[in-house]
Design a protein around this motif. Structure first.
Motif, PDB file in Angstrom:
ATOM      1  N   TYR A  92      32.614  47.775  31.396  1.00  0.00           N
ATOM      2  CA  TYR A  92      32.755  47.516  29.963  1.00  0.00           C
ATOM      3  C   TYR A  92      31.829  48.422  29.164  1.00  0.00           C
ATOM      4  O   TYR A  92      30.745  48.783  29.622  1.00  0.00           O
ATOM      5  CB  TYR A  92      32.391  46.061  29.631  1.00  0.00           C
ATOM      6  CG  TYR A  92      33.500  45.088  29.909  1.00  0.00           C
ATOM      7  CD1 TYR A  92      34.462  44.814  28.950  1.00  0.00           C
ATOM      8  CD2 TYR A  92      33.580  44.438  31.142  1.00  0.00           C
ATOM      9  CE1 TYR A  92      35.478  43.920  29.204  1.00  0.00           C
ATOM     10  CE2 TYR A  92      34.598  43.538  31.404  1.00  0.00           C
ATOM     11  CZ  TYR A  92      35.548  43.280  30.433  1.00  0.00           C
ATOM     12  OH  TYR A  92      36.557  42.397  30.685  1.00  0.00           O
ATOM     13  N   ARG A 133      37.066  39.254  38.613  1.00  0.00           N
ATOM     14  CA  ARG A 133      38.148  38.905  37.683  1.00  0.00           C
ATOM     15  C   ARG A 133      39.412  39.684  38.026  1.00  0.00           C
ATOM     16  O   ARG A 133      39.353  40.789  38.550  1.00  0.00           O
ATOM     17  CB  ARG A 133      37.776  39.258  36.237  1.00  0.00           C
ATOM     18  CG  ARG A 133      36.674  38.443  35.562  1.00  0.00           C
ATOM     19  CD  ARG A 133      37.011  36.964  35.385  1.00  0.00           C
ATOM     20  NE  ARG A 133      38.352  36.646  34.917  1.00  0.00           N
ATOM     21  CZ  ARG A 133      38.741  36.655  33.637  1.00  0.00           C
ATOM     22  NH1 ARG A 133      37.902  36.987  32.699  1.00  0.00           N
ATOM     23  NH2 ARG A 133      39.965  36.309  33.313  1.00  0.00           N
ATOM     24  N   HIS A 136      42.581  42.049  32.962  1.00  0.00           N
ATOM     25  CA  HIS A 136      42.857  41.325  31.718  1.00  0.00           C
ATOM     26  C   HIS A 136      42.428  42.166  30.527  1.00  0.00           C
ATOM     27  O   HIS A 136      41.603  43.063  30.641  1.00  0.00           O
ATOM     28  CB  HIS A 136      42.136  39.976  31.689  1.00  0.00           C
ATOM     29  CG  HIS A 136      40.648  40.096  31.820  1.00  0.00           C
ATOM     30  ND1 HIS A 136      40.013  40.318  33.038  1.00  0.00           N
ATOM     31  CD2 HIS A 136      39.664  40.064  30.896  1.00  0.00           C
ATOM     32  CE1 HIS A 136      38.716  40.393  32.842  1.00  0.00           C
ATOM     33  NE2 HIS A 136      38.465  40.256  31.549  1.00  0.00           N
ATOM     34  N   HIS A 138      40.974  41.466  26.611  1.00  0.00           N
ATOM     35  CA  HIS A 138      40.484  40.467  25.660  1.00  0.00           C
ATOM     36  C   HIS A 138      41.087  40.728  24.289  1.00  0.00           C
ATOM     37  O   HIS A 138      41.247  41.885  23.880  1.00  0.00           O
ATOM     38  CB  HIS A 138      38.963  40.555  25.539  1.00  0.00           C
ATOM     39  CG  HIS A 138      38.237  40.197  26.798  1.00  0.00           C
ATOM     40  ND1 HIS A 138      37.771  38.927  27.051  1.00  0.00           N
ATOM     41  CD2 HIS A 138      37.899  40.937  27.876  1.00  0.00           C
ATOM     42  CE1 HIS A 138      37.171  38.906  28.229  1.00  0.00           C
ATOM     43  NE2 HIS A 138      37.234  40.116  28.758  1.00  0.00           N
TER      44      HIS A 138
HETATM   45 FE   LIG Z   1      36.598  40.453  30.668  1.00  0.00          FE
END
Ligand SMILES: [Fe+2]
Length: 202
Positions: A92, A133, A136, A138
């Motif tokens: 990220y 995870r 995905h 957000h």
């Molecule tokens: Fe996430």
């Protein structure tokens, strides 16, 4: 008396009713730890190209498109829609993640306002695995006069879906409402995918 105008209304009604019955509000999901802390610089709806970056983002270009609608099926114009996701390396754009190793060609986050017809369109990458995870994207929607919607979108058929805690907390109906089905979209851009998903705000 049945006029041409009333016939036209009758023709539209079944479709409108079907849509209303099928469209509960888009389910909410947690914000997660990586809501972007910095929206300065290039933060537009094209996450694949960053102003000043040498190369475009790694990963498969994916056009994420849909409409923002109320429960009545009517479009919500002028709402701010933000998306953020990890890059093709699973990082990220956030000081709490491994920022030094991130893909500098990926914008990490983007925002835009819905059009008069409620439409939105982002150019991003197919979401990839983040440790622990399933892939995905957000999403945060701020529509005038309505509560904020925070959610996450998933990809149909991802092997990690079966093990993902947040995804599996959802009812089957809620999962369906958050699933993307990316399809080849060479007509839009060679080698790219198109994922369409309407978002419905209570
Ligand atoms: Fe996430």
């Amino acid at each position: 008396m049945i006029t041409r105008r009333s016939l036209a209304v009758l023709a539209i009604l079944p479709a409108a009713c079907a849509q209303a019955q099928n469209s509960g509000a888009t389910p909410r999901q947690t914000l997660g730890p990586f809501y972007p802390s910095d929206w300065s610089g290039d933060a537009d709806a094209d996450l694949v190209r960053v102003t000043g970056a040498a190369a475009q983002a790694q990963g498969q270009v994916t056009h994420l498109r849909g409409r923002l609608l109320g429960l009545d099926g009517l479009p919500l114009a002028g709402a701010r829609i933000e998306i953020w996701q990890c890059d093709a390396r699973g990082i990220y754009r956030h000081p709490r993640d491994r920022e030094a190793q991130r893909d500098l060609g990926f914008q990490g986050r983007g925002r835009m306002f819905s059009g008069a017809d409620g439409s939105f369109a982002f150019r991003t990458i197919r979401p990839t695995n983040y440790p622990g995870r399933t892939p995905h994207i957000h999403v945060l929607v701020s529509a005038p006069g309505r509560p904020e919607l925070v959610t996450q979108l998933y990809v149909e058929g991802e092997p990690g879906n079966a093990r993902d805690l947040l995804f599996n907390r959802l009812t089957p109906e809620a999962r369906e409402a958050l699933l993307l089905r990316p399809e080849p979209a060479d007509r839009i851009e060679t080698g790219a995918l198109l994922a369409e998903r309407d978002i419905i705000i209570a």
